[in-house]
Design a protein around this motif. Structure first.
Motif, mmCIF file in Angstrom:
data_model
loop_
_atom_site.group_PDB
_atom_site.id
_atom_site.type_symbol
_atom_site.label_atom_id
_atom_site.label_comp_id
_atom_site.label_asym_id
_atom_site.label_seq_id
_atom_site.Cartn_x
_atom_site.Cartn_y
_atom_site.Cartn_z
ATOM 1 N N PHE A 19 0.875 -0.979 -0.133
ATOM 2 C CA PHE A 19 0.023 0.149 0.088
ATOM 3 C C PHE A 19 0.848 1.144 -0.174
ATOM 4 N N ALA A 20 0.469 2.317 -0.639
ATOM 5 C CA ALA A 20 0.954 3.542 -0.372
ATOM 6 C C ALA A 20 0.915 4.133 0.858
ATOM 7 N N ARG A 21 1.814 5.001 1.319
ATOM 8 C CA ARG A 21 1.767 5.796 2.562
ATOM 9 C C ARG A 21 0.544 6.213 2.961
ATOM 10 N N GLY A 22 -0.065 6.918 2.004
ATOM 11 C CA GLY A 22 -1.402 7.696 2.148
ATOM 12 C C GLY A 22 -2.556 6.592 2.445
ATOM 13 N N SER A 23 -2.423 5.561 1.515
ATOM 14 C CA SER A 23 -3.514 4.396 1.950
ATOM 15 C C SER A 23 -3.407 3.968 3.330
ATOM 16 N N LYS A 24 -1.993 3.575 3.623
ATOM 17 C CA LYS A 24 -1.942 3.092 5.026
ATOM 18 C C LYS A 24 -2.525 3.901 5.968
ATOM 19 N N ASP A 25 -2.075 5.190 5.738
ATOM 20 C CA ASP A 25 -2.853 6.361 6.689
ATOM 21 C C ASP A 25 -4.040 6.213 6.635
ATOM 22 N N VAL A 26 -4.796 6.329 5.660
ATOM 23 C CA VAL A 26 -6.319 6.365 5.629
ATOM 24 C C VAL A 26 -6.981 5.067 6.451
ATOM 25 N N LEU A 27 -6.318 3.940 6.263
ATOM 26 C CA LEU A 27 -6.645 2.636 6.742
ATOM 27 C C LEU A 27 -6.671 2.751 8.394
ATOM 28 N N THR A 28 -5.392 3.269 8.643
ATOM 29 C CA THR A 28 -5.059 3.536 10.315
ATOM 30 C C THR A 28 -6.134 4.441 10.707
ATOM 31 N N LYS A 29 -6.422 5.573 10.061
ATOM 32 C CA LYS A 29 -7.656 6.319 10.594
ATOM 33 C C LYS A 29 -8.831 6.000 10.852
#
Length: 83
Positions: A19-29
């Motif tokens: 996953f791209a960093r931004g995708s990981k951030d959204v999933l974490t959120k």
């Protein structure tokens, strides 16, 4: 023809598609929002809230969307089973 296999960066053998960093951030959120609301599942409403909580010009804000999610939850429109 066989299935395509993804390899880890550096060719360290088969792995999962990264996953791209931004995708990981959204999933974490998304997970944090679900847990913060006391839910025992992650649904589309959590993903929507996570996406609107991100900075940017996407036309919707967390503050504008969250009341609709609450209303939908009260009416029973939003549930883990989808209905």
């Amino acid at each position: 023809m066989g299935k395509a296999r993804w390899t880890r960066p550096g060719g360290a053998g088969p792995g999962r598609r990264p996953f791209a960093r931004g995708s990981k951030d959204v999933l974490t959120k998304t997970l944090r929002i679900a847990v913060g609301r006391g839910d025992r599942f992650i649904g589309g409403e959590h993903l929507l809230l996570a996406l609107t909580a991100r900075p940017g010009t996407h036309g919707a804000t967390y503050e504008a969307v969250e009341p609709s999610v609450v209303r939908g939850r009260r009416r029973g429109d939003l549930s883990p089973s989808g209905g």
